[in-house]
Design an enzyme around this catalytic site. Structure first.
Site, short mmCIF file in Angstrom:
data_model
loop_
_atom_site.label_atom_id
_atom_site.label_comp_id
_atom_site.label_asym_id
_atom_site.label_seq_id
_atom_site.Cartn_x
_atom_site.Cartn_y
_atom_site.Cartn_z
N PHE A 9 0.82 -1.21 0.00
CA PHE A 9 0.00 0.00 0.00
C PHE A 9 0.86 1.26 0.00
CE2 PHE A 9 -3.35 -2.79 1.70
CZ PHE A 9 -4.48 -2.28 1.07
N ASP A 10 0.52 2.19 -0.87
CA ASP A 10 0.96 3.56 -0.74
C ASP A 10 0.25 4.15 0.48
OD1 ASP A 10 2.02 6.16 -1.56
OD2 ASP A 10 -0.03 6.60 -2.19
#
Length: 212
Positions: free
Chosen positions: A7-8
């Protein structure tokens, strides 16, 4: 079906625009550089600072000075001008319950990312929180992902989740596909052009795309 999810952070899990744009504004004002309102600085959310300041007219030999001014506000005030997007907590809980391994890959400084995630009680959902180094030696999304791939084994099938073309391109450099989210700061068209395999408009859609 993904086994591991990278995940960003900014624009994907948390809405950090207020803090980042105000800090970018402070840095540009330090150099006497005009900008067209805070909305025009939303492009600072996600990409490395050292890449963005020259695009706004900061001389290359003074980029480190701009980063220092930015961080003087961000590390004290700006990092908490931030909040998780609606549905994020529920989605992370469901992904963990479904047996997914979750990781953070952000170009935000790693120590700051850890502090923000702990502040919002999101850190416990992630095995590893990987971000940039303060000296810039690990700065781009590609380099952050490279470090994580070297550090963690048995990831199985990996998928990236982000809100900008930088996420798509950085993941693609390692043969990883990206699911884009439409609620962040990047443009859907740019993510699609960069090769995002799908775009989620809600956290429910994102869960389904990861798990299908």
């Amino acid at each position: 079906m993904a086994d591991s999810v990278f995940f960003d952070l900014d624009g994907t899990l948390t809405d950090s625009g207020e803090g980042i744009t105000k800090c970018a504004a402070l840095a540009l004002e330090h150099f006497g550089i005009a900008y067209d309102g805070l909305d025009s600085l939303r492009v600072f959310v996600g990409p490395p600072l050292r890449e963005m300041f020259p695009k706004f007219g900061v001389p290359e030999d003074r980029v480190e000075e701009a980063v220092k001014v930015f961080r003087s506000r961000y590390l004290t005030v700006g990092k908490f001008e931030n909040s998780p997007y609606p549905g994020v907590v529920e989605m992370l809980k469901k992904l963990r319950a479904a047996g997914k391994r979750l990781f953070i890959t952000t170009s935000k400084p790693e120590a700051t990312a850890k502090e923000i995630l702990a502040h919002f009680e999101l850190d416990t959902y992630f095995e590893v929180i990987c971000g940039a180094t303060m000296d810039g030696s690990r700065d781009s999304k590609e380099s952050v992902i490279a470090w994580l791939l070297k550090d963690v084994s048995d990831l199985g099938r990996v998928i990236m989740v982000g809100d900008t073309a930088f996420d798509v391109i950085g993941a693609a450099a390692h043969g990883i596909s990206t699911l884009g989210v439409s609620w962040g700061y990047g443009k859907v068209s740019e993510m699609e052009q960069a090769g995002a395999i799908a775009i989620a408009n809600t956290t429910e859609e994102l869960f389904d795309l990861i798990c299908k």
